[in-house]
Design a protein around this motif. Structure first.
Motif, short mmCIF file in Angstrom:
data_model
loop_
_atom_site.label_atom_id
_atom_site.label_comp_id
_atom_site.label_asym_id
_atom_site.label_seq_id
_atom_site.Cartn_x
_atom_site.Cartn_y
_atom_site.Cartn_z
N ILE A 130 3.09 73.57 32.77
CA ILE A 130 3.70 72.98 31.61
C ILE A 130 2.88 72.04 30.79
N ASN A 131 2.35 71.72 30.69
CA ASN A 131 1.27 70.75 29.34
C ASN A 131 -0.05 71.79 29.75
N PRO A 132 -0.23 73.06 29.20
CA PRO A 132 -1.55 74.08 29.69
C PRO A 132 -2.37 72.91 28.96
N GLN A 133 -3.83 73.03 29.57
CA GLN A 133 -5.49 72.65 29.00
C GLN A 133 -6.12 73.87 27.98
N ALA A 134 -5.10 75.29 28.18
CA ALA A 134 -6.13 76.57 27.61
C ALA A 134 -4.57 77.65 27.61
N LYS A 135 -5.19 78.64 26.36
CA LYS A 135 -4.35 79.32 26.46
C LYS A 135 -3.49 79.88 27.79
N VAL A 136 -4.45 80.06 28.72
CA VAL A 136 -3.83 80.97 30.31
C VAL A 136 -4.15 79.34 30.79
N HIS A 137 -2.95 79.03 31.41
CA HIS A 137 -3.62 77.20 32.56
C HIS A 137 -2.33 77.92 33.52
N VAL A 138 -2.65 78.38 34.27
CA VAL A 138 -1.12 79.26 35.73
C VAL A 138 -2.09 77.63 36.70
N LEU A 139 -0.84 77.19 37.90
CA LEU A 139 -1.09 76.48 39.01
C LEU A 139 -0.93 77.35 40.32
N VAL A 140 -2.11 77.49 41.12
CA VAL A 140 -2.26 77.94 42.32
C VAL A 140 -1.88 77.46 43.94
N VAL A 141 -0.40 77.25 44.21
CA VAL A 141 -0.16 76.64 45.05
C VAL A 141 0.36 76.53 46.49
N PRO A 142 -0.33 76.34 47.48
CA PRO A 142 0.10 76.80 48.51
C PRO A 142 1.35 76.32 49.03
N ARG A 143 2.29 77.22 49.83
CA ARG A 143 3.25 76.45 49.87
C ARG A 143 3.88 75.57 51.05
N GLU A 144 2.79 75.92 51.55
CA GLU A 144 2.88 75.17 53.20
C GLU A 144 2.06 73.73 52.29
N HIS A 145 2.32 72.60 52.29
CA HIS A 145 2.67 70.80 51.80
C HIS A 145 0.56 70.33 52.43
N HIS A 146 0.51 70.24 51.20
CA HIS A 146 -0.96 69.72 51.70
C HIS A 146 -1.10 68.78 50.38
N GLU A 147 -1.46 67.51 51.01
CA GLU A 147 -2.16 66.78 49.50
C GLU A 147 -2.71 66.68 48.37
N ASP A 148 -4.43 67.19 49.29
CA ASP A 148 -5.21 67.74 48.19
C ASP A 148 -6.29 68.55 49.09
N VAL A 149 -7.30 68.48 48.23
CA VAL A 149 -7.78 70.63 48.86
C VAL A 149 -8.59 70.05 49.68
N GLU A 150 -9.23 68.58 49.93
CA GLU A 150 -9.68 68.00 51.32
C GLU A 150 -8.46 68.68 52.57
N ALA A 151 -7.13 68.26 52.68
CA ALA A 151 -6.54 68.31 53.26
C ALA A 151 -6.39 69.96 53.61
N LEU A 152 -6.47 70.45 52.71
CA LEU A 152 -6.17 72.01 51.98
C LEU A 152 -7.23 72.26 53.07
N SER A 153 -8.52 71.67 53.17
CA SER A 153 -9.58 72.73 53.67
C SER A 153 -9.35 72.88 55.78
N ALA A 154 -8.61 71.70 56.07
CA ALA A 154 -8.33 71.70 57.24
C ALA A 154 -7.67 73.05 57.56
N ASN A 155 -7.17 74.24 56.20
CA ASN A 155 -6.85 75.82 56.82
C ASN A 155 -7.71 76.20 56.05
N PRO A 156 -9.20 76.77 56.50
CA PRO A 156 -9.60 77.69 55.82
C PRO A 156 -8.67 78.92 55.58
N THR A 157 -7.82 79.37 56.46
CA THR A 157 -7.35 80.91 56.30
C THR A 157 -6.68 81.02 54.47
N LEU A 158 -5.60 79.41 54.26
CA LEU A 158 -5.08 79.00 53.53
C LEU A 158 -5.34 78.48 52.53
#
Length: 113
Positions: free
Chosen positions: A31-59
């Protein structure tokens, strides 16, 4: 997770403009784009940040793969695009749900030279 902005968006409680979705990820326009295309890709499963997400390499791989698909759908795959994860205060993270920024459709400032 209760009170999480992105969980509310994924759950349909908060409106968004969907660009891509599957059973593991949800991608929508920032909703506050920093470029002409600015899309957020979010895992449906909640993880606080990419460090937490890295515990699930498949996701984590599913998030990256979805980012590539977003670049294709948005017409920026061939011209170039940038992926960004913000983690921690110095990165100016404002939402505590891991998300990948996909940026492009314009010449982006130099970064990492």
């Amino acid at each position: 997770m209760s009170g999480c902005l992105f969980c509310g968006i994924i759950g349909g409680e908060i409106p968004s403009t969907v660009v891509y979705e599957d059973d593991r990820v949800y991608a929508f326009r920032d909703i506050n784009p920093q470029a002409k295309v600015h899309v957020l890709v979010v895992p449906r499963e909640h993880h606080e940040d990419v460090e937490a997400l890295s515990a699930n390499p498949t996701l984590l791989a599913a998030v990256i793969t979805a980012g590539v698909e977003v670049a294709k759908r948005e017409g920026i795959h061939d011209s170039g695009y940038r992926f960004v994860f913000n983690t921690g205060d110095d990165a100016c993270r404002t939402v505590f749900h891991a998300h990948l920024h996909v940026l492009g459709a314009q010449q982006l400032s130099t970064f990492g030279h």
